[in-house]
Design a protein around this motif. Structure first.
Motif, PDB file in Angstrom:
ATOM      1  N   GLN A   1       0.867  -1.170   0.000  1.00 25.22           N
ATOM      2  CA  GLN A   1       0.000   0.000   0.000  1.00 25.22           C
ATOM      3  C   GLN A   1       0.906   1.222   0.000  1.00 25.22           C
ATOM      4  O   GLN A   1       1.622   1.479   0.967  1.00 25.22           O
ATOM      5  N   SER A   2       0.901   1.947  -1.100  1.00 24.66           N
ATOM      6  CA  SER A   2       1.853   3.036  -1.293  1.00 24.66           C
ATOM      7  C   SER A   2       1.145   4.387  -1.309  1.00 24.66           C
ATOM      8  O   SER A   2      -0.091   4.471  -1.307  1.00 24.66           O
ATOM      9  N   VAL A   3       1.963   5.449  -1.348  1.00 24.39           N
ATOM     10  CA  VAL A   3       1.458   6.809  -1.540  1.00 24.39           C
ATOM     11  C   VAL A   3       2.323   7.486  -2.596  1.00 24.39           C
ATOM     12  O   VAL A   3       3.414   7.029  -2.919  1.00 24.39           O
ATOM     13  N   GLY A   4       1.841   8.603  -3.154  1.00 17.63           N
ATOM     14  CA  GLY A   4       2.508   9.260  -4.258  1.00 17.63           C
ATOM     15  C   GLY A   4       3.807   9.954  -3.870  1.00 17.63           C
ATOM     16  O   GLY A   4       4.067  10.229  -2.693  1.00 17.63           O
ATOM     17  N   ASP A   5       4.601  10.267  -4.894  1.00 21.19           N
ATOM     18  CA  ASP A   5       5.907  10.872  -4.655  1.00 21.19           C
ATOM     19  C   ASP A   5       5.835  12.336  -4.237  1.00 21.19           C
ATOM     20  O   ASP A   5       6.804  12.877  -3.706  1.00 21.19           O
TER      21      ASP A   5
ATOM     22  N   LYS B   1      -3.577   6.758  -0.390  1.00 17.07           N
ATOM     23  CA  LYS B   1      -3.107   5.372  -0.389  1.00 17.07           C
ATOM     24  C   LYS B   1      -3.554   4.640  -1.656  1.00 17.07           C
ATOM     25  O   LYS B   1      -4.676   4.805  -2.115  1.00 17.07           O
ATOM     26  N   LYS B   2      -2.637   3.842  -2.201  1.00 13.55           N
ATOM     27  CA  LYS B   2      -2.902   3.065  -3.412  1.00 13.55           C
ATOM     28  C   LYS B   2      -2.347   1.651  -3.209  1.00 13.55           C
ATOM     29  O   LYS B   2      -1.295   1.488  -2.581  1.00 13.55           O
ATOM     30  N   ASN B   3      -3.024   0.671  -3.730  1.00  8.62           N
ATOM     31  CA  ASN B   3      -2.518  -0.698  -3.671  1.00  8.62           C
ATOM     32  C   ASN B   3      -1.717  -0.992  -4.944  1.00  8.62           C
ATOM     33  O   ASN B   3      -2.258  -0.934  -6.046  1.00  8.62           O
ATOM     34  N   GLU B   4      -0.430  -1.262  -4.768  1.00 11.58           N
ATOM     35  CA  GLU B   4       0.440  -1.549  -5.911  1.00 11.58           C
ATOM     36  C   GLU B   4       1.004  -2.960  -5.808  1.00 11.58           C
ATOM     37  O   GLU B   4       1.482  -3.371  -4.753  1.00 11.58           O
ATOM     38  N   HIS B   5       0.954  -3.664  -6.926  1.00 16.28           N
ATOM     39  CA  HIS B   5       1.620  -4.965  -7.033  1.00 16.28           C
ATOM     40  C   HIS B   5       2.679  -4.844  -8.110  1.00 16.28           C
ATOM     41  O   HIS B   5       2.403  -4.351  -9.207  1.00 16.28           O
ATOM     42  N   TRP B   6       3.893  -5.239  -7.791  1.00 22.64           N
ATOM     43  CA  TRP B   6       5.018  -5.163  -8.732  1.00 22.64           C
ATOM     44  C   TRP B   6       5.605  -6.546  -8.956  1.00 22.64           C
ATOM     45  O   TRP B   6       5.752  -7.335  -8.015  1.00 22.64           O
ATOM     46  N   ILE B   7       5.952  -6.832 -10.215  1.00 23.11           N
ATOM     47  CA  ILE B   7       6.712  -8.029 -10.574  1.00 23.11           C
ATOM     48  C   ILE B   7       7.887  -7.582 -11.432  1.00 23.11           C
ATOM     49  O   ILE B   7       7.706  -6.795 -12.374  1.00 23.11           O
ATOM     50  N   THR B   8       9.083  -8.047 -11.095  1.00 23.84           N
ATOM     51  CA  THR B   8      10.250  -7.749 -11.920  1.00 23.84           C
ATOM     52  C   THR B   8      10.787  -9.041 -12.522  1.00 23.84           C
ATOM     53  O   THR B   8      10.630 -10.124 -11.947  1.00 23.84           O
ATOM     54  N   ASP B   9      11.428  -8.909 -13.679  1.00 24.22           N
ATOM     55  CA  ASP B   9      11.933 -10.084 -14.384  1.00 24.22           C
ATOM     56  C   ASP B   9      13.419 -10.304 -14.110  1.00 24.22           C
ATOM     57  O   ASP B   9      14.010  -9.660 -13.235  1.00 24.22           O
ATOM     58  N   ALA B  10      14.039 -11.199 -14.866  1.00 20.32           N
ATOM     59  CA  ALA B  10      15.434 -11.586 -14.638  1.00 20.32           C
ATOM     60  C   ALA B  10      16.416 -10.448 -14.874  1.00 20.32           C
ATOM     61  O   ALA B  10      17.540 -10.477 -14.361  1.00 20.32           O
ATOM     62  N   LEU B  11      16.027  -9.424 -15.646  1.00 17.43           N
ATOM     63  CA  LEU B  11      16.896  -8.278 -15.893  1.00 17.43           C
ATOM     64  C   LEU B  11      16.574  -7.094 -14.985  1.00 17.43           C
ATOM     65  O   LEU B  11      17.148  -6.018 -15.136  1.00 17.43           O
ATOM     66  N   GLY B  12      15.637  -7.288 -14.074  1.00 14.33           N
ATOM     67  CA  GLY B  12      15.279  -6.207 -13.163  1.00 14.33           C
ATOM     68  C   GLY B  12      14.317  -5.203 -13.759  1.00 14.33           C
ATOM     69  O   GLY B  12      14.104  -4.136 -13.168  1.00 14.33           O
ATOM     70  N   PHE B  13      13.724  -5.510 -14.897  1.00 15.33           N
ATOM     71  CA  PHE B  13      12.698  -4.643 -15.476  1.00 15.33           C
ATOM     72  C   PHE B  13      11.334  -5.099 -14.980  1.00 15.33           C
ATOM     73  O   PHE B  13      11.136  -6.264 -14.611  1.00 15.33           O
ATOM     74  N   ARG B  14      10.362  -4.202 -15.009  1.00 13.68           N
ATOM     75  CA  ARG B  14       9.038  -4.526 -14.480  1.00 13.68           C
ATOM     76  C   ARG B  14       8.184  -5.196 -15.557  1.00 13.68           C
ATOM     77  O   ARG B  14       7.406  -4.566 -16.267  1.00 13.68           O
ATOM     78  N   ASN B  15       8.350  -6.492 -15.658  1.00 12.93           N
ATOM     79  CA  ASN B  15       7.565  -7.332 -16.563  1.00 12.93           C
ATOM     80  C   ASN B  15       7.117  -8.573 -15.810  1.00 12.93           C
ATOM     81  O   ASN B  15       7.773  -8.993 -14.846  1.00 12.93           O
TER      82      ASN B  15
ATOM     83  N   VAL C   1       7.625   2.418 -16.558  1.00 10.48           N
ATOM     84  CA  VAL C   1       7.709   1.476 -15.440  1.00 10.48           C
ATOM     85  C   VAL C   1       6.324   1.312 -14.817  1.00 10.48           C
ATOM     86  O   VAL C   1       5.891   0.201 -14.512  1.00 10.48           O
ATOM     87  N   GLY C   2       5.626   2.439 -14.654  1.00  9.08           N
ATOM     88  CA  GLY C   2       4.303   2.413 -14.038  1.00  9.08           C
ATOM     89  C   GLY C   2       4.352   2.794 -12.578  1.00  9.08           C
ATOM     90  O   GLY C   2       3.760   2.129 -11.724  1.00  9.08           O
ATOM     91  N   SER C   3       5.073   3.886 -12.267  1.00 11.50           N
ATOM     92  CA  SER C   3       5.114   4.362 -10.885  1.00 11.50           C
ATOM     93  C   SER C   3       3.704   4.719 -10.426  1.00 11.50           C
ATOM     94  O   SER C   3       2.970   5.420 -11.114  1.00 11.50           O
ATOM     95  N   SER C   4       3.314   4.200  -9.268  1.00  9.16           N
ATOM     96  CA  SER C   4       1.977   4.383  -8.680  1.00  9.16           C
ATOM     97  C   SER C   4       0.877   3.645  -9.445  1.00  9.16           C
ATOM     98  O   SER C   4      -0.307   3.936  -9.275  1.00  9.16           O
ATOM     99  N   ILE C   5       1.272   2.688 -10.296  1.00  8.18           N
ATOM    100  CA  ILE C   5       0.313   1.865 -11.040  1.00  8.18           C
ATOM    101  C   ILE C   5       0.537   0.405 -10.664  1.00  8.18           C
ATOM    102  O   ILE C   5       1.685  -0.052 -10.579  1.00  8.18           O
ATOM    103  N   THR C   6      -0.521  -0.343 -10.458  1.00  9.21           N
ATOM    104  CA  THR C   6      -0.379  -1.760 -10.145  1.00  9.21           C
ATOM    105  C   THR C   6      -0.056  -2.553 -11.415  1.00  9.21           C
ATOM    106  O   THR C   6      -0.285  -2.078 -12.539  1.00  9.21           O
ATOM    107  N   GLN C   7       0.461  -3.759 -11.247  1.00 15.32           N
ATOM    108  CA  GLN C   7       1.040  -4.527 -12.367  1.00 15.32           C
ATOM    109  C   GLN C   7       0.072  -4.736 -13.530  1.00 15.32           C
ATOM    110  O   GLN C   7       0.438  -4.565 -14.690  1.00 15.32           O
TER     111      GLN C   7
END
Length: 329
Positions: free
Chosen positions: A46-50, A60-74, A92-98
């Protein structure tokens, strides 16, 4: 020393997001210059804006992040993508869920393999391509924020690591960041988001307010660099699309207020179109949307666009690519 030792033990035993206000900082790989985020991670927070963190205006926002083998958000690494997106924090999708990132929306809308390289430069793509880490895509979408200056194609960045990053290296970085002490220092000194409230709508915050700078004097250099990216793609028979990313101040200039809407991106779009560069004019898209819709396309407490804004742009890209079906196959 006991309170300090207690905090430091938090860096060891607590989750990596324990002392952060959003996933961006939680996953930041501070000691690896070849990888921006920790690879192969899944984090829900649960995040908040910059702009308004640790203020009464944080949302407050609910964010889910997944990163891949290169550290990019995929969701996963794609060695041979059909569409590759290169960009910054917007991509990247800052403040956006996956599920709502532009990568995943385009993958569903186009029914193609879409891969996101962000944050990254065009030269990062050249490096990964030359070393065979990724294969040539059919289409590249290069996204640039209004305040961004693209890197010359002749300046190669440091290469990205291809070796597997061990659990130990991530754990060691997490401890070495000393987020617990930084968090304590920030709370003692009352550090918080530096958002500037709009005069017309005081609930909307901006990064610069009326102090935002537009680099009109550099517009030809920016156009020339983007043109060089297209020429490089042409040489490899890769289709190239330029996607402009407007500042929040530009889209909501009337909320600050600015006397007139800055037209930097409109000028850049005009220059590139005359050079036969395919462009997505995001500012024009957002302006048309605002004529008949009051719902926001940027977060109130954050620099970046929200899920509605991302959906508008991704839908426009899908329609744009379908218009040039033969070219973008």
């Amino acid at each position: 020393m006991l309170p300090v030792m207690g905090l430091l033990s938090g860096d060891i035993f607590l989750p990596m997001d324990a002392f952060t206000h959003r996933p961006w900082e939680a996953l930041l790989f501070s000691s690896n210059k070849n990888m921006y985020f920790y690879p192969n991670q899944s984090l829900t927070k649960q995040s908040v804006g910059d702009l308004c963190h640790h203020t009464p205006f944080a949302i407050k926002k609910n964010e889910h992040w997944i990163t891949d083998a290169l550290g990019f958000r995929n969701n996963s690494f794609i060695k041979k993508p059909e569409v590759l997106i290169i960009g910054d924090s917007y991509i990247v999708g800052s403040s956006i869920t996956q599920d709502s990132t532009i990568t995943n929306l385009l993958a569903r809308g186009l029914n193609k393999k879409v891969y996101n390289m962000a944050p990254a430069n065009f030269v990062d793509f050249i490096d990964l391509l030359n070393r065979g880490i990724i294969e040539k895509p059919k289409t590249i979408i290069y996204a640039l924020n209004e305040k961004g200056i693209p890197s010359s194609i002749n300046i190669l960045n440091q290469t990205r690591s291809v070796e597997d990053v061990s659990f130990f290296s991530v754990f060691k970085d997490k401890v070495k960041r000393l987020y617990s002490l930084k968090y304590l220092n920030a709370r003692v000194n009352g550090k918080h988001g530096k958002g500037v409230p709009g005069t017309i709508d005081s609930s909307m915050f901006f990064q610069y307010g009326n102090e935002v700078k537009y680099y009109y004097e550099k517009i030809m250099n920016v156009a020339n660099t983007i043109q060089s990216y297209k020429d490089y793609c042409d040489s490899l028979r890769i289709k190239f699309i330029f996607l402009s990313l407007p500042n929040k101040e530009t889209v909501y200039f009337d909320k600050i207020p600015l006397e007139t809407q800055p037209n930097y991106l409109l000028q850049l779009d005009s220059i590139l179109r005359k050079r036969n560069v395919k462009t997505i004019n995001t500012l024009e898209l957002f302006n048309n949307y605002r004529k008949s819709n009051y719902k926001l396309i940027y977060h109130l407490d954050d620099t970046h666009w929200n899920a509605r804004g991302v959906a508008l742009v991704s839908k426009n890209i899908v329609e744009f690519m379908s218009t040039y079906t033969e070219q973008f196959q």
